[in-house]
Design a protein around this motif. Structure first.
Motif, mmCIF file in Angstrom:
data_model
loop_
_atom_site.group_PDB
_atom_site.id
_atom_site.type_symbol
_atom_site.label_atom_id
_atom_site.label_comp_id
_atom_site.label_asym_id
_atom_site.label_seq_id
_atom_site.Cartn_x
_atom_site.Cartn_y
_atom_site.Cartn_z
ATOM 1 N N GLU A 63 0.819 -1.208 0.000
ATOM 2 C CA GLU A 63 0.000 0.000 0.000
ATOM 3 C C GLU A 63 0.856 1.263 0.000
ATOM 4 O O GLU A 63 0.483 2.270 -0.616
ATOM 5 N N GLN A 64 1.990 1.219 0.660
ATOM 6 C CA GLN A 64 2.873 2.390 0.706
ATOM 7 C C GLN A 64 3.463 2.721 -0.660
ATOM 8 O O GLN A 64 3.872 3.858 -0.903
ATOM 9 N N THR A 65 3.515 1.729 -1.548
ATOM 10 C CA THR A 65 4.023 1.984 -2.900
ATOM 11 C C THR A 65 2.890 2.257 -3.894
ATOM 12 O O THR A 65 3.112 2.269 -5.107
ATOM 13 N N GLY A 66 1.674 2.454 -3.359
ATOM 14 C CA GLY A 66 0.537 2.779 -4.218
ATOM 15 C C GLY A 66 -0.259 1.579 -4.679
ATOM 16 O O GLY A 66 -1.206 1.735 -5.465
ATOM 17 N N GLY A 67 0.084 0.377 -4.199
ATOM 18 C CA GLY A 67 -0.632 -0.815 -4.614
ATOM 19 C C GLY A 67 -1.830 -1.111 -3.733
ATOM 20 O O GLY A 67 -2.103 -0.393 -2.761
ATOM 21 N N GLN A 68 -2.542 -2.176 -4.080
ATOM 22 C CA GLN A 68 -3.721 -2.594 -3.316
ATOM 23 C C GLN A 68 -3.531 -4.035 -2.858
ATOM 24 O O GLN A 68 -3.172 -4.903 -3.657
ATOM 25 N N ALA A 69 -3.797 -4.266 -1.576
ATOM 26 C CA ALA A 69 -3.635 -5.612 -1.036
ATOM 27 C C ALA A 69 -4.446 -5.760 0.234
ATOM 28 O O ALA A 69 -4.799 -4.770 0.887
ATOM 29 N N THR A 70 -4.736 -7.003 0.574
ATOM 30 C CA THR A 70 -5.392 -7.328 1.832
ATOM 31 C C THR A 70 -4.939 -8.714 2.240
ATOM 32 O O THR A 70 -4.364 -9.458 1.428
ATOM 33 N N SER A 71 -5.188 -9.091 3.478
ATOM 34 C CA SER A 71 -4.739 -10.404 3.951
ATOM 35 C C SER A 71 -5.705 -10.951 4.982
ATOM 36 O O SER A 71 -6.516 -10.214 5.566
ATOM 37 N N ILE A 72 -5.583 -12.253 5.213
ATOM 38 C CA ILE A 72 -6.397 -12.933 6.211
ATOM 39 C C ILE A 72 -5.609 -14.124 6.722
ATOM 40 O O ILE A 72 -4.832 -14.743 5.977
ATOM 41 N N LYS A 73 -5.792 -14.443 7.997
ATOM 42 C CA LYS A 73 -5.155 -15.642 8.535
ATOM 43 C C LYS A 73 -5.792 -16.860 7.882
ATOM 44 O O LYS A 73 -7.010 -17.003 7.850
ATOM 45 N N CYS A 74 -4.950 -17.739 7.355
ATOM 46 C CA CYS A 74 -5.480 -18.873 6.612
ATOM 47 C C CYS A 74 -4.601 -20.097 6.799
ATOM 48 O O CYS A 74 -3.417 -20.082 6.468
ATOM 49 N N ASP A 75 -5.202 -21.142 7.327
ATOM 50 C CA ASP A 75 -4.576 -22.465 7.386
ATOM 51 C C ASP A 75 -5.167 -23.258 6.227
ATOM 52 O O ASP A 75 -6.352 -23.621 6.253
ATOM 53 N N VAL A 76 -4.372 -23.534 5.198
ATOM 54 C CA VAL A 76 -4.914 -24.138 3.978
ATOM 55 C C VAL A 76 -5.404 -25.566 4.194
ATOM 56 O O VAL A 76 -6.104 -26.112 3.340
ATOM 57 N N THR A 77 -5.050 -26.173 5.315
ATOM 58 C CA THR A 77 -5.565 -27.514 5.599
ATOM 59 C C THR A 77 -6.976 -27.462 6.178
ATOM 60 O O THR A 77 -7.609 -28.504 6.349
ATOM 61 N N GLN A 78 -7.450 -26.260 6.463
ATOM 62 C CA GLN A 78 -8.785 -26.071 7.018
ATOM 63 C C GLN A 78 -9.717 -25.510 5.936
ATOM 64 O O GLN A 78 -9.492 -24.413 5.420
ATOM 65 N N TRP A 79 -10.738 -26.252 5.605
ATOM 66 C CA TRP A 79 -11.652 -25.859 4.537
ATOM 67 C C TRP A 79 -12.273 -24.482 4.784
ATOM 68 O O TRP A 79 -12.313 -23.640 3.887
ATOM 69 N N ASP A 80 -12.743 -24.244 5.988
ATOM 70 C CA ASP A 80 -13.419 -22.975 6.283
ATOM 71 C C ASP A 80 -12.467 -21.789 6.120
ATOM 72 O O ASP A 80 -12.889 -20.718 5.657
ATOM 73 N N ASP A 81 -11.208 -21.957 6.494
ATOM 74 C CA ASP A 81 -10.227 -20.885 6.309
ATOM 75 C C ASP A 81 -10.050 -20.560 4.833
ATOM 76 O O ASP A 81 -9.946 -19.382 4.431
ATOM 77 N N THR A 82 -10.001 -21.593 4.021
ATOM 78 C CA THR A 82 -9.770 -21.388 2.586
ATOM 79 C C THR A 82 -10.977 -20.739 1.925
ATOM 80 O O THR A 82 -10.837 -19.861 1.065
#
Length: 340
Positions: A63-82
């Motif tokens: 974001e500081q370089t003018g881009g767009q991004a977001t994140s979330i905690k995700c354990d890929v072995t967990q269906w609901d997280d994915t």
């Protein structure tokens, strides 16, 4: 194989402007490099990772370089997280265009050693399979749906999987890792045609040992003096595999065997020896499958336009002519598949 020099890897960068890219394991290593590359060319990046602190820092950097991004905690072995990862992308940006199931680990545990409790063998740990295969399957399964949400004709849609040299060759003391990476290549080959019919690209990247935290200390000692694959080049290969518009490069493998360039492995070069024999037989079936897919759409459209009587009559004439025109091929396939 065709060598792809570094200065070509971003030749189609204009295609990612305002596209939405989901990257699992995006907070570190190859995932982080890939996120930065896509963001630098105007893509909106959605990161799923267990490392919340580094994910948050990466989003801030983008974001500081003018881009767009977001994140979330995700354990890929967990269906609901994915599922939550994909839902975040849709809620924030309205679409998903490129999916990189990057999250992976090295060999966890000792598969060769059978351990016991009270004289009874105990279940071995399968974390490597759960992350490297189950997590990739979950992510790819969901990608097939979410890539089609709000899809417009001609949109860039792609899945880029992360394989390894272990997709092609066994690594002693890394049985689970090798099994998972063989499976990733097989899944890509299986999905290639169904996804192509939906205008979705798919590819798998096969790096040699890269300079990332996934390489354990014993392996680093063993590889001392051998050049590792540069992480920026791996990120570039992922970018190129996703953005290359040439249909001939869809369903291909991309090798990074050492410190050299990226190599494109055409689908035709997957086929040697027994693999070629099997492939020849499968191809003859796929020709028919593609034809059936086309003619089913044709009949559906004719039905909606002309109605049942015309379609039914036309179908009978069409089938009779098709059988007559292709009688030699039909006889050849019968001789091939019916035991003599």
């Amino acid at each position: 194989m065709t060598a792809i020099p570094d200065d070509i890897l971003f030749a189609y960068a204009d295609r990612v402007k305002d596209k939405v890219v989901i990257i699992t394991g995006g907070a570190n290593g190859i995932g982080k490099e890939t996120a930065l590359r896509f963001a630098s060319y105007g893509a909106k990046v959605v990161i799923g990772d267990l490392d919340v602190a580094r994910s948050t820092k990466l989003v801030s950097d983008i974001e500081q370089t003018g881009g767009q991004a977001t994140s979330i905690k995700c354990d890929v072995t967990q269906w609901d997280d994915t599922v939550a990862l994909f839902q975040l992308a849709i809620a924030k940006y309205g679409q998903v265009d490129i999916v990189v199931p990057n999250a992976g680990i090295s060999e966890a545990g000792d598969f060769e050693t059978v351990k016991f409790k009270d004289g009874i063998p105990i279940k071995p740990g399968m974390l490597t399979i759960e992350v490297n295969l189950l997590g990739v399957l979950y992510t790819t399964h969901l990608a097939q749906h979410y890539l089609l949400v709000n899809q417009k004709h001609g949109d860039l849609k792609a899945i880029v999987l992360i394989g390894s040299m272990a997709s092609w060759s066994g690594i002693p003391k890394a049985e689970l890792y090798t099994a998972s990476k063989h499976a990733v290549l097989g899944m890509m080959r299986s999905l290639h045609i169904p996804l192509e019919l939906k205008c979705i690209r798919i590819a798998v990247i096969h790096p040699f040992f890269a300079d990332t935290a996934i390489v354990p200390i014993p392996a680093r000692l063993f590889l001392a003096g051998i050049p590792l694959t540069p992480v920026p080049r791996i990120g570039g290969a992922i970018f190129y595999a996703a953005t290359n518009p040439d249909p001939a490069t869809n369903g291909c493998a991309w090798l990074l065997p050492d410190n050299g360039p990226v190599f494109l492995v055409p689908k035709e070069e997957f086929k040697l020896g027994v693999y070629k024999m099997i492939d020849d037989r499968v191809n003859s079936l796929l020709v028919g499958a593609k034809g059936l897919h086309y003619y089913s759409r044709l009949l559906r459209d004719l039905w909606s336009i002309a109605g049942k009587p015309i379609v039914t009559t036309g179908l009978g004439v069409f089938l009779a002519k098709t059988v007559w025109d292709n009688k030699e091929l039909i006889l050849h396939n019968a001789r091939t598949y019916i035991p003599q």
